[in-house]
Design a protein around this motif. Structure first.
Motif, PDB file in Angstrom:
ATOM      1  N   SER A 279      40.619  33.045   6.807  1.00  0.00           N
ATOM      2  CA  SER A 279      41.762  32.150   6.928  1.00  0.00           C
ATOM      3  C   SER A 279      41.793  31.120   5.809  1.00  0.00           C
ATOM      4  CB  SER A 279      41.734  31.448   8.292  1.00  0.00           C
ATOM      5  OG  SER A 279      42.789  30.518   8.406  1.00  0.00           O
TER       6      SER A 279
ATOM      7  N   LEU B  62      40.861  23.862  14.937  1.00  0.00           N
ATOM      8  CA  LEU B  62      41.672  24.910  14.313  1.00  0.00           C
ATOM      9  C   LEU B  62      40.840  25.733  13.337  1.00  0.00           C
ATOM     10  CD1 LEU B  62      44.873  22.797  13.487  1.00  0.00           C
ATOM     11  CD2 LEU B  62      44.482  24.265  15.486  1.00  0.00           C
TER      12      LEU B  62
ATOM     13  N   SER C   7      42.691  26.951  10.494  1.00  0.00           N
ATOM     14  CA  SER C   7      43.577  26.978   9.328  1.00  0.00           C
ATOM     15  C   SER C   7      43.865  25.559   8.864  1.00  0.00           C
ATOM     16  CB  SER C   7      44.891  27.699   9.656  1.00  0.00           C
ATOM     17  OG  SER C   7      44.646  29.052  10.014  1.00  0.00           O
TER      18      SER C   7
ATOM     19  N   THR D 244      52.211  24.825   5.393  1.00  0.00           N
ATOM     20  CA  THR D 244      51.253  25.673   6.104  1.00  0.00           C
ATOM     21  C   THR D 244      51.239  27.080   5.519  1.00  0.00           C
ATOM     22  OG1 THR D 244      52.903  26.406   7.714  1.00  0.00           O
ATOM     23  CG2 THR D 244      51.656  24.397   8.249  1.00  0.00           C
TER      24      THR D 244
ATOM     25  N   TRP E  68      50.609  32.093   8.725  1.00  0.00           N
ATOM     26  CA  TRP E  68      50.133  32.311  10.098  1.00  0.00           C
ATOM     27  C   TRP E  68      49.938  30.992  10.865  1.00  0.00           C
ATOM     28  CZ3 TRP E  68      47.575  33.392   5.583  1.00  0.00           C
ATOM     29  CH2 TRP E  68      46.488  32.575   5.267  1.00  0.00           C
ATOM     30  N   MET E  69      50.433  29.910  10.310  1.00  0.00           N
ATOM     31  CA  MET E  69      50.321  28.588  10.940  1.00  0.00           C
ATOM     32  C   MET E  69      51.698  27.948  10.961  1.00  0.00           C
ATOM     33  SD  MET E  69      47.923  25.472   9.529  1.00  0.00           S
ATOM     34  CE  MET E  69      47.601  23.956  10.419  1.00  0.00           C
TER      35      MET E  69
ATOM     36  N   ILE F 179      50.597  22.374  17.010  1.00  0.00           N
ATOM     37  CA  ILE F 179      50.215  23.289  15.941  1.00  0.00           C
ATOM     38  C   ILE F 179      49.913  24.668  16.500  1.00  0.00           C
ATOM     39  CG2 ILE F 179      48.547  23.769  14.117  1.00  0.00           C
ATOM     40  CD1 ILE F 179      48.197  20.808  13.753  1.00  0.00           C
TER      41      ILE F 179
ATOM     42  N   ASP G  22      48.264  27.992  15.363  1.00  0.00           N
ATOM     43  CA  ASP G  22      47.367  28.547  14.347  1.00  0.00           C
ATOM     44  C   ASP G  22      46.908  29.915  14.844  1.00  0.00           C
ATOM     45  OD1 ASP G  22      45.431  29.158  12.489  1.00  0.00           O
ATOM     46  OD2 ASP G  22      43.977  27.694  13.228  1.00  0.00           O
TER      47      ASP G  22
ATOM     48  N   SER H  96      45.187  29.174  20.105  1.00  0.00           N
ATOM     49  CA  SER H  96      46.024  29.082  18.915  1.00  0.00           C
ATOM     50  C   SER H  96      47.137  28.058  19.041  1.00  0.00           C
ATOM     51  CB  SER H  96      46.644  30.453  18.601  1.00  0.00           C
ATOM     52  OG  SER H  96      45.662  31.359  18.156  1.00  0.00           O
TER      53      SER H  96
END
Length: 328
Positions: free
Chosen positions: A104, A241, A243, A255, A258-259, A283, A285, A293
Motif C-alpha cells: 500500500s 490505517l 494507507s 488519496t 483505494w482510499m 476514511i 481505506d 477499512s
C-alpha cells in the motif's frame, strides 16, 4: 469475491470500481470482524440495505483503544501503536500481513513521488523512533531501504550530522526527501537554516507539546523561509490505517485510488455530507482489509469535489493523537 482476489483488485489501476470494491470489503469485514459487526448491528445497520459507501457504517476510531479490531483470526506479522500524551491509552492495530502494508505505502509513494530509488531519503522522526511500534517509522524505514542510497537513514538528535548530509547532497544535486515530525523540523531549521534546491521537505504533523502550538500555515511559512523552498509537503496517516494521503502544498491532501475521504456531521455520527463544508472526516481505506477499512476519525476537515481534503483541527474533547498533535 475470494479474499485473495479482492486483495489484488484493491490495488488495480484506477478508482472506477471503488464503490463495488468497498461493498465487497464491507461484506467481508461485516462477516469476519466481530467488533465491526457488533457495532454495525448496534446502530441498526441492515446489510441488505447497504448499497454504497454512503450507507456503510464507519467504526469510531476509539475502538482501537479498547478492542482488538481484526477481520479473521490470526497471529499478526506486526502491530502498531499510536503515540499520545503521558498516561493516555494508545490505539493498537494488529496487522495480519505486513506485506499488504508495504504494498500500500510503496504504491502510493510511487503514484505521488515516483520510485524511492530516485531519492536519498532522510527521516527526522526522533519521538517515533524512541517509542517503537510506529507505523510511520516502519514505512520510512522501508522507503529508506528501497532508496538504496548510501546516505539514506534516520536522524535522532544529531542535527549537525543531518546538516552536513544535506549540504553534501545539495552540492551533488541529489534529489532528496527529508521527512520529519513537525517540532523536529522546526528545531532543525532554527539551528541550521539553509537553501534547499534539490530537497523535498515533508512534515508529518506533531508538535508533541515541545513548542507553542502553531497553525499549519505558520509552520509552513517558517520552514519555507528558513529553507528557501516554495512549498512544504505533508503526509496524512494514522496507526489505524494502512494507507496515506499526501499534500504537495497549501494543505490539500490527495488519496491513492483505494482510499477515500468523506464527511459526517459533527453531532450525527451516521450522517454523510458532501461539498466543501466543515465536518468530521470518515476514511475508507480498502487496503486495511484484515482490520476495518471504514474509520470514523476525530479530525475536522473539508472535502472537495476533486476528492482532495483539508484537515482543519480536532473535535472537541477528542484525544490528542500522535500524527495529529499539530494544531491546525
Amino acid at each position: 469475491m475470494e479474499v485473495e482476489v479482492l486483495r489484488d483488485a484493491i490495488f488495480a489501476d484506477g478508482a472506477a470500481g471503488f464503490e463495488s470494491l468497498a461493498m465487497e470489503v464491507f461484506l467481508f469485514q461485516y462477516q469476519q470482524n466481530r467488533i465491526y459487526r457488533n457495532y454495525a448491528d448496534a446502530i441498526g445497520c441492515k446489510v441488505s440495505e447497504v448499497a454504497g459507501l454512503s450507507d456503510i457504517p464507519f467504526l469510531p476510531i476509539r475502538f482501537f483503544k479498547t478492542h482488538t479490531v481484526a477481520a479473521t483470526s490470526f497471529e499478526p506479522d506486526v502491530f502498531f501503536e499510536s503515540s499520545g500524551t503521558t498516561g493516555a491509552v494508545n490505539s493498537r492495530h494488529l496487522v495480519k500481513d505486513a506485506g499488504l502494508y508495504v504494498r500500500s505505502f510503496t504504491k502510493a509513494f510511487e503514484l505521488f513521488y515516483g520510485s524511492a530509488q530516485d531519492y536519498c531519503i532522510l527521516g527526522l522522526l526522533p519521538s517515533y523512533l524512541e517509542r517503537g511500534h510506529s507505523s510511520l517509522v516502519f514505512m520510512v524505514d522501508q522507503l529508506i531501504r528501497d532508496s538504496r542510497h548510501p546516505r539514506s537513514g534516520f536522524y535522532l538528535h544529531d542535527f549537525n550530522a543531518l546538516a552536513q548530509t544535506l549540504k553534501a547532497l545539495e552540492k551533488s544535486g541529489q534529489k532528496t526527501l527529508l521527512i520529519g515530525v513537525t517540532y523536529a523540523l522546526i528545531d532543525f531549521s532554527e539551528q541550521f537554516p539553509m537553501p534547499l534546491q534539490h530537497t523535498t521537505i515533508m512534515e508529518t504533523g506533531g508538535m508533541k507539546g515541545r513548542r507553542r502550538e502553531l497553525i499549519r500555515d505558520e509552520v509552513h511559512d517558517l520552514l519555507k523561509q528558513r529553507f528557501e523552498v516554495p512549498v512544504i509537503h505533508s503526509e496524512y496517516g494514522m496507526t489505524e490505517l494502512l494507507s496515506q494521503a499526501y499534500s504537495k502544498g497549501a494543505g490539500r491532501f490527495f488519496t491513492p485510488p483505494w482510499m477515500r475521504v468523506v464527511l459526517r456531521e459533527e453531532d450525527d455520527p451516521l450522517s454523510v455530507i458532501t461539498g466543501p463544508e466543515r465536518g468530521v472526516l470518515n476514511i475508507a481505506d480498502l487496503a486495511n482489509l484484515y482490520s476495518c477499512s471504514f474509520i470514523a476519525t476525530d479530525d475536522l476537515g473539508a472535502v472537495y469535489p476533486d476528492g482532495s481534503f483539508e484537515v482543519l483541527g480536532r473535535r472537541d474533547n477528542s484525544d490528542i493523537r500522535g500524527c495529529s498533535l499539530l494544531a491546525l
